[in-house]
Design an enzyme around this catalytic site. Structure first.
Site, mmCIF file in Angstrom:
data_model
loop_
_atom_site.group_PDB
_atom_site.id
_atom_site.type_symbol
_atom_site.label_atom_id
_atom_site.label_comp_id
_atom_site.label_asym_id
_atom_site.label_seq_id
_atom_site.Cartn_x
_atom_site.Cartn_y
_atom_site.Cartn_z
ATOM 1 N N SER A 71 0.815 -1.212 0.000
ATOM 2 C CA SER A 71 0.000 0.000 0.000
ATOM 3 C C SER A 71 0.853 1.269 0.000
ATOM 4 O O SER A 71 2.013 1.257 0.411
ATOM 5 C CB SER A 71 -0.916 0.018 1.229
ATOM 6 O OG SER A 71 -1.612 -1.192 1.340
HETATM 7 N N1 SAH Z 1 -0.203 -4.710 4.000
HETATM 8 C C1 SAH Z 1 0.469 -5.271 2.852
HETATM 9 C C2 SAH Z 1 -0.301 -5.035 1.589
HETATM 10 C C3 SAH Z 1 -1.387 -6.008 1.434
HETATM 11 S S1 SAH Z 1 -2.228 -5.999 -0.106
HETATM 12 C C4 SAH Z 1 1.887 -4.731 2.739
HETATM 13 O O1 SAH Z 1 2.297 -3.901 3.555
HETATM 14 O O2 SAH Z 1 2.616 -5.169 1.849
HETATM 15 C C5 SAH Z 1 -3.543 -7.066 0.318
HETATM 16 C C6 SAH Z 1 -3.152 -8.487 0.564
HETATM 17 O O3 SAH Z 1 -4.326 -9.202 0.962
HETATM 18 C C7 SAH Z 1 -2.625 -9.212 -0.666
HETATM 19 O O4 SAH Z 1 -1.347 -9.721 -0.388
HETATM 20 C C8 SAH Z 1 -3.621 -10.349 -0.887
HETATM 21 O O5 SAH Z 1 -3.028 -11.552 -1.359
HETATM 22 C C9 SAH Z 1 -4.202 -10.530 0.501
HETATM 23 N N2 SAH Z 1 -5.533 -11.164 0.551
HETATM 24 C C10 SAH Z 1 -6.533 -11.082 -0.353
HETATM 25 N N3 SAH Z 1 -7.589 -11.805 0.059
HETATM 26 C C11 SAH Z 1 -7.256 -12.351 1.258
HETATM 27 C C12 SAH Z 1 -7.938 -13.192 2.186
HETATM 28 N N4 SAH Z 1 -9.184 -13.630 1.988
HETATM 29 N N5 SAH Z 1 -7.289 -13.545 3.313
HETATM 30 C C13 SAH Z 1 -6.020 -13.115 3.559
HETATM 31 N N6 SAH Z 1 -5.329 -12.330 2.716
HETATM 32 C C14 SAH Z 1 -5.932 -11.932 1.577
#
Ligand code: SAH
Length: 227
Positions: free
Chosen positions: A76
């Site tokens: 993000s």
């Molecule tokens: N906070 C992270 C960014 C996350 S982006 C950072 O600092 O890098 C959102 C993430 O949520 C992605 O990696 C995606 O694979 C994950 N995601 C999507 N659906 C999900 C679910 N149902 N359960 C857990 N993770 C999920």
């Protein structure tokens, strides 16, 4: 000059360059836009974000944008990370659940701000990479060894019941509706922050006071969907 001396010199120059970019990121993107929490500003100054972005994007690690990770995920935008962390009013003693580990960057920030961090990611290869990122020597040199993190592969909708209740829950992917299991795993007096809906998508804060749940819409955002 022997090769080793050259490479040591190269690393020094690199880390100086990233340090300056990181300090500028905090001043220009966070403080100037109203982030006031000294704890949040201080961990974002200390944590090398370039150690969490894929090699191809390392030169953009401190840009004012999200960046691509594997599996159509993104790390993000720094401002939105700071904003969410500030809104949670994190306490030293908090146990926090994070949904969407991604690169592990936000996990590393949380681990410096609270007592225990539990993080769930649906993509196994991202969990593998995040664990690798979190164990890097260069990271440990800057922020110490982060021993209070547990990461697992799973569906974040279900939460982590064995580790509940959590004082704070932070969801980094957009939900169609507020996940019930996560509300159940939130401690009394706890806060959860999540992106909700799609086009428009809003960041929502949920506060639990006994049987009463209060929700507040904060601002429009754009996150990848929670699967
Ligand atoms: N906070 C992270 C960014 C996350 S982006 C950072 O600092 O890098 C959102 C993430 O949520 C992605 O990696 C995606 O694979 C994950 N995601 C999507 N659906 C999900 C679910 N149902 N359960 C857990 N993770 C999920």
């Amino acid at each position: 000059m022997p090769f080793e001396a050259l490479s040591v010199r190269g690393e020094y120059l690199d880390s100086d360059r990233f340090l300056q970019q990181r300090l500028d990121m905090v001043t220009l993107q966070l403080e100037r836009r109203g982030i006031r929490s000294q704890q949040v500003l201080s961990v974002m100054r200390a944590t090398p974000r370039h150690l969490f972005v894929p090699e191809d994007f390392i030169d953009r690690a401190y840009f004012d944008t999200p960046l691509p990770l594997a599996a159509a995920s993104t790390i993000s935008q720094p401002y939105i990370v700071a904003y969410m962390l500030e809104k949670l009013c994190l306490q030293d003693s908090d146990r926090v659940l994070e949904i969407g580990t991604g690169s592990g960057y936000q996990t590393a920030l949380l681990a410096q701000l609270v007592a225990e961090v539990y993080s769930i990611e649906i993509e196994a290869r991202l969990v593998k990479q995040a664990m690798k990122n979190l164990k890097q020597k260069d990271l440990q040199q800057e922020v110490g060894t982060l021993k209070n993190i547990q990461v697992k592969v799973g569906d974040g909708h279900l939460g982590w019941s064995e580790k509940a209740p959590f004082n704070k829950i932070i969801i980094s992917a957009a939900c169609n509706s507020i996940p019930r299991d996560l509300v159940a795993q939130l401690a009394d007096g706890g806060r959860m922050i999540l992106p909700l809906g799609s086009l428009p998508q809003y960041l929502v804060m949920l506060e639990k006071q006994g049987p009463h749940i209060e929700t507040t819409e904060l601002c429009a955002v754009s996150f990848v969907p929670l699967r």
